[in-house]
Structures are given as C-alpha cells and as structure tokens.
Enzyme design. Structure first.
Site, PDB file in Angstrom:
ATOM      1  N   LYS A 266     -10.635  -2.677  18.592  1.00  0.00           N
ATOM      2  CA  LYS A 266      -9.519  -3.129  19.144  1.00  0.00           C
ATOM      3  C   LYS A 266      -9.071  -3.318  20.503  1.00  0.00           C
ATOM      4  O   LYS A 266      -7.870  -3.428  20.814  1.00  0.00           O
ATOM      5  CB  LYS A 266      -8.510  -2.442  17.983  1.00  0.00           C
ATOM      6  CG  LYS A 266      -8.645  -2.193  16.777  1.00  0.00           C
ATOM      7  CD  LYS A 266      -7.550  -2.442  15.752  1.00  0.00           C
ATOM      8  CE  LYS A 266      -7.979  -2.484  14.274  1.00  0.00           C
ATOM      9  NZ  LYS A 266      -6.946  -2.983  13.403  1.00  0.00           N
TER      10      LYS A 266
ATOM     11  N   ASP B 164      -4.336  -6.314   5.265  1.00  0.00           N
ATOM     12  CA  ASP B 164      -5.441  -7.167   6.014  1.00  0.00           C
ATOM     13  C   ASP B 164      -5.360  -8.556   5.406  1.00  0.00           C
ATOM     14  O   ASP B 164      -5.687  -9.633   6.116  1.00  0.00           O
ATOM     15  CB  ASP B 164      -6.919  -6.513   5.581  1.00  0.00           C
ATOM     16  CG  ASP B 164      -6.844  -5.149   6.221  1.00  0.00           C
ATOM     17  OD1 ASP B 164      -6.540  -5.310   7.369  1.00  0.00           O
ATOM     18  OD2 ASP B 164      -7.476  -4.414   5.839  1.00  0.00           O
TER      19      ASP B 164
ATOM     20  N   PHE C 122      -3.537   3.837  14.985  1.00  0.00           N
ATOM     21  CA  PHE C 122      -3.718   4.700  14.179  1.00  0.00           C
ATOM     22  C   PHE C 122      -5.050   4.293  13.157  1.00  0.00           C
ATOM     23  O   PHE C 122      -4.949   3.269  12.835  1.00  0.00           O
ATOM     24  CB  PHE C 122      -2.481   5.161  13.454  1.00  0.00           C
ATOM     25  CG  PHE C 122      -1.843   6.178  14.003  1.00  0.00           C
ATOM     26  CD1 PHE C 122      -1.049   5.983  15.129  1.00  0.00           C
ATOM     27  CD2 PHE C 122      -1.595   7.538  13.192  1.00  0.00           C
ATOM     28  CE1 PHE C 122      -0.287   7.034  15.610  1.00  0.00           C
ATOM     29  CE2 PHE C 122      -0.876   8.425  13.829  1.00  0.00           C
ATOM     30  CZ  PHE C 122      -0.255   8.200  15.141  1.00  0.00           C
TER      31      PHE C 122
ATOM     32  N   LYS D  73     -13.267   1.724  15.560  1.00  0.00           N
ATOM     33  CA  LYS D  73     -12.160   0.960  15.495  1.00  0.00           C
ATOM     34  C   LYS D  73     -11.396   0.805  16.924  1.00  0.00           C
ATOM     35  O   LYS D  73     -10.918  -0.245  17.337  1.00  0.00           O
ATOM     36  CB  LYS D  73     -11.130   1.361  14.646  1.00  0.00           C
ATOM     37  CG  LYS D  73     -10.158   0.839  13.891  1.00  0.00           C
ATOM     38  CD  LYS D  73      -9.721   1.269  12.399  1.00  0.00           C
ATOM     39  CE  LYS D  73     -10.446   0.988  11.293  1.00  0.00           C
ATOM     40  NZ  LYS D  73      -9.899   1.554   9.886  1.00  0.00           N
TER      41      LYS D  73
ATOM     42  N   ASN E 217       0.744  -1.241  -0.097  1.00  0.00           N
ATOM     43  CA  ASN E 217      -0.108  -0.009   0.082  1.00  0.00           C
ATOM     44  C   ASN E 217       0.845   1.155  -0.022  1.00  0.00           C
ATOM     45  O   ASN E 217       2.115   1.314   0.128  1.00  0.00           O
ATOM     46  CB  ASN E 217      -1.003  -0.105   1.089  1.00  0.00           C
ATOM     47  CG  ASN E 217      -0.126  -0.192   2.464  1.00  0.00           C
ATOM     48  OD1 ASN E 217       0.492   0.951   2.945  1.00  0.00           O
ATOM     49  ND2 ASN E 217      -0.353  -1.113   3.273  1.00  0.00           N
TER      50      ASN E 217
ATOM     51  N   ASP F 161      -4.399  -9.408  13.306  1.00  0.00           N
ATOM     52  CA  ASP F 161      -4.539  -8.159  13.806  1.00  0.00           C
ATOM     53  C   ASP F 161      -3.503  -7.963  14.850  1.00  0.00           C
ATOM     54  O   ASP F 161      -3.682  -8.420  15.869  1.00  0.00           O
ATOM     55  CB  ASP F 161      -5.775  -7.656  14.131  1.00  0.00           C
ATOM     56  CG  ASP F 161      -6.152  -6.429  14.214  1.00  0.00           C
ATOM     57  OD1 ASP F 161      -5.344  -5.346  14.744  1.00  0.00           O
ATOM     58  OD2 ASP F 161      -6.915  -5.702  13.874  1.00  0.00           O
ATOM     59  N   ILE F 162      -2.313  -7.302  14.426  1.00  0.00           N
ATOM     60  CA  ILE F 162      -1.331  -7.025  15.398  1.00  0.00           C
ATOM     61  C   ILE F 162      -1.762  -6.005  16.877  1.00  0.00           C
ATOM     62  O   ILE F 162      -1.642  -6.530  17.786  1.00  0.00           O
ATOM     63  CB  ILE F 162      -0.090  -6.453  14.914  1.00  0.00           C
ATOM     64  CG1 ILE F 162       0.430  -7.298  13.591  1.00  0.00           C
ATOM     65  CG2 ILE F 162       1.176  -6.263  15.858  1.00  0.00           C
ATOM     66  CD1 ILE F 162       1.143  -6.507  12.550  1.00  0.00           C
TER      67      ILE F 162
END
Ligand code: CTP
Length: 426
Positions: free
Chosen positions: A366, A302, A348, A362, A233, A331-332
């Site tokens: 998370k 992802d 972020f 989000k 990306n 998902d770290i």
C-alpha cells in the site's frame, strides 16, 4: 518518642473496593475540585460526578449556598465518596483554611453549573463565599461550565464577563443550545454530563496534534445485494472511533468517515456517515487535499456485486439459488498514498494468522510509512487490543490495552512520526 502523624486522608486518591487504584482508568490519579453554583442544571452534576469517579478521578465537592437549594450535599457526598464543603468557616479543615487547602491538591477546579452571578463574581475577582474564594486562591487551572437562561447568557454584561474569563486563561466549556428548564429555547443550557466529562478528559491531554488535520475511516462498509440484504463484516468501529477521540483530545481537527456502526460521535469530531466502500472512497478523496494525517482503520469490503437488484430477490419456484458476480472495490488507503502530495498515511491490518508476514507485505504493497497490525486473535467488538507497528525501520510491539488508552498511545506514536509543515511522500 515522636509518632508519625496520621496521613491526611482527605486528599488521598480514591481507591477501589479492593484497595487498589486502577492506573489504567482514564483520569486515574487526577484530583478535581468540582464546584456547584445555584441552578437547575445541578441535577446534571450527580451524573457528572459518577462519570468522573468511574474514570478514576478523585472528586472533592464544594457547593455554594444556592446550589444546596437544587441538590443536597448528602447526594453529592454519597456520589463523590467524600465530605462536601459549603462554608468558608467549616471547622473540619484542621487549619481552618478550606479556601487554601481544598484547592492545593486539585489538578483543576471545575465550576459546574456556573451561574450568571458566579461568572460575574469570578470575572471581577469577588470572593464572598467558600467557592469564589477557592477560585481566587487557586494555583491550578479553572474550568467553567455555564448554565443559564438564553437572555441571561446573551446579556452584554455576561458576554463581557465570559470574555474576561477567557482572557484570564479560564477554560469555558459550552454552553449548549436547545430547550431550557424555563421553557425557552436557545443558548445557555449546560453541556450534558457526558459532553462535560469528555471536555474535562480532553483538557488534560497534551495538545500534540494542535493545528493538524486528521482524517480517519472507521467501522465496516455495507455492500447491498438488493434493497434489504447486503454484505458487511464484524468491525465494530471502536478502534477507529477511539483514535478519532484521542486525536481530537490531542488538539487535532478530526474528520471521521464512518461506515454503519452504533457508536456515539466522539466529542469535538466532525463525522460523515457512509454505507458502501465507494461512498467511503468518495468522501475520503474529497477530504484528502485538506488532510495532514490519514488513518485508515475501516474494514472496507474488498468486493461489491456488479449489479444491485432494484427489488428484493425472491426465492425462485424451482429452488435455484441466486448467483452474484462481484467487482473489486477501490483500495482507499492505497489511493490516498498514491496522491501526488499525500498526507502521512497509516494503515491497519486485522489478520487471522502470520501477522509478521502479512503486516509488512501490506505496508509495502500500500506504500504507507506505518501499518498497525492486530496481534493474536481478531479483536472485532472487544474493548481491548494488542498491536504491532510495522515501518521501514522494523517492527515495534505495544502491550495489550483498552482501546481508548491504546488509541492515545497510537496517536502519540503517529504524532511523533508525521512530519509537520506539509505532506510527505512515503
Ligand atoms: N483498506 C482500504 N480500502 C480497501 C481495503 C483496505 O482503505 N478497499 C485499508 C484498511 O482500512 C486498512 C488497510 O487497508 O487500513 C488494510 O486492510 P485489509 O482489509 O487488511 O487489506 P486488504 O488490502 O483488503 O487485504 P486482505 O483483505 O487481502 O487481507
């Protein structure tokens, strides 16, 4: 009638050609007295002066007689934009006391390069020329950047003198190790101008994260399709690297896990390079137990293909397009937040729309106490950014700023929130 005396222009903050001081420049308003002593590394001070003035500092040069043998006062005057002082008896200073006047306006004195002889002088309090007298007469911090042959550096007397300076509260920057002008290899090289500049910038920052261990992910990840192609990306890594730099400047012990980016490692930061999301996950999970604050800035892919082709995928003769099946990457951030004793976690989010909705959603999903959302258009690769802080108590908008300065503000906000003495459950 009394007339107003003309302002003493020697110590005015240097202005831009438009006559304005750029208050956003990193060293805006800082006045440095840069003292050169005799050594071949004097050539590095031309570049250092340029870096300091570009960052908004006013640089007043003073040189020993020996330094003028290596670089001319004319060069240093042109680069600093101010008259250069070399003599104790310089009649240009109105009260004829340059050793007092030149040091009074300085926020710090930086001796670079600092020769063996000058370090010895400083350690023993000798003052037989302008620069050494300036140092003795100072009422501001003193930074010393040694530059000498490796044997001169290792000499017991030099080591004793350096220890004395450290004990006296003098900041000793470097030296570096490597090839020397004399042809030998070892410790004693002066730090490169950029490293010296970074160390000076760090010196001026309050140590709000001293003793804290900060783990940061930055940049994109790269998910291979075959040995030559992959999915990535547009993350440049600039925001994550700026945060790593700001955290290190604030005194933290910083571990930066970086995806593939073309950026210099910030001064004082430990960097671990990875390619894929899985590698980033492994590196982060390995480092997490020793972390007080985790800041996930990376734009992690992802998905990855479930099977990476061993050979380059060729165009098929019947023009059939290749198809890929994907599996989800870990998902770290969510995984770290789920640890039994997690560090203080900061996420972020770069959204292309409805930040208010996605940002808070989000953060909750998370399970992190703080999520920083990019406001407005995506800022990949740009040098500035405008962000919103989402937390349980509500949201806070920060003004648009250069990523380096914004990083400093964000580190301040994170330091205020991250509890000291052990990790927290978000
Ligand atoms: N993140 C992470 N690991 C992932 C995905 C995201 O650690 N596999 C982190 C990012 O570093 C960032 C935060 O989670 O701090 C939000 O990333 P983002 O890509 O916006 O979130 P996603 O969960 O991937 O949501 P989506 O892509 O659907 O917007």
């Amino acid at each position: 009638m009394l007339s107003t005396p003309a302002p003493d222009r020697r110590f005015q903050t240097k202005t831009s050609p438009e006559g304005k001081v750029d208050q956003t420049a990193e060293l805006a308003g800082k006045h440095l007295l840069l003292g050169l002593t005799g050594g071949i590394a004097c050539y590095k001070i031309a570049e250092l002066t340029r870096l300091l003035t570009k960052a908004g500092a006013t640089v007043q040069i003073a040189m020993t007689e020996a330094a003028t043998q290596f670089i001319t006062p004319v060069t240093m005057q042109a680069l600093s934009g101010r008259p250069v002082y070399t003599s104790q008896w310089d009649a240009r200073v109105p009260n004829n006391m340059p050793h007092i006047d030149l040091s009074r306006e300085a926020d710090a004195i930086v001796i670079a390069p600092a020769s063996t002889d000058f370090i010895a002088k400083l350690a023993h309090g000798l003052c037989d020329d302008l620069l050494s007298t300036l140092c003795i007469a100072r009422d501001c911090p003193l930074l010393v950047v040694p530059a000498m042959n490796r044997q001169m550096w290792q000499n017991a007397a030099t080591q004793r003198n350096v220890a004395t300076l450290r004990g006296d509260g003098v900041e000793v920057l470097g030296p570096d190790s490597g090839p020397q002008a004399c042809g030998e290899i070892g410790d004693g090289r002066m730090l490169e101008p950029t490293a010296t500049f970074e160390a000076i910038c760090a010196f001026f920052q309050p140590k709000i994260l001293r003793g804290r261990r900060v783990l940061i992910t930055a940049g994109p990840t790269f998910e291979p399709l075959d040995p030559v192609r992959g999915i990535t990306n547009r993350s440049s890594g600039k925001m994550g690297f700026s945060l790593a730099r700001a955290a290190a400047q604030a005194g933290a012990d910083v571990h930066l896990v970086a995806g593939p980016v073309a950026l210099e490692t910030p001064w004082g930061v430990y960097r671990e390079d990875v390619q894929t999301a899985q590698q980033m996950y492994d590196a982060v999970m390995h480092a997490s137990p020793d972390t007080d604050i985790f800041i996930a800035v990376a734009a992690v892919a992802d998905w990855r293909v479930d099977h990476v082709s061993e050979h380059k995928i060729k165009k098929s003769a019947d023009e059939k397009l290749p198809t890929f099946s994907f599996v989800e990457n870990p998902d770290i951030l969510a995984a770290v937040a789920k640890l039994p004793n997690p560090p203080y976690c900061v996420g972020f989010a770069a959204e292309s729309g409805d930040l208010d909705l996605h940002g808070e959603e989000k953060r909750v999903r998370k399970n992190v106490p703080l999520l920083i959302g990019n406001l407005g258009p995506l800022t990949f690769g740009l040098d500035d950014n405008e962000v919103v802080l989402f937390e349980a108590s509500g949201k806070t908008c920060l003004p648009r700023a250069d990523k380096k300065l914004l990083a400093r503000t964000l580190i301040g906000e994170i330091a205020k929130r991250a509890p000291r003495g052990g990790s927290i459950l978000s």
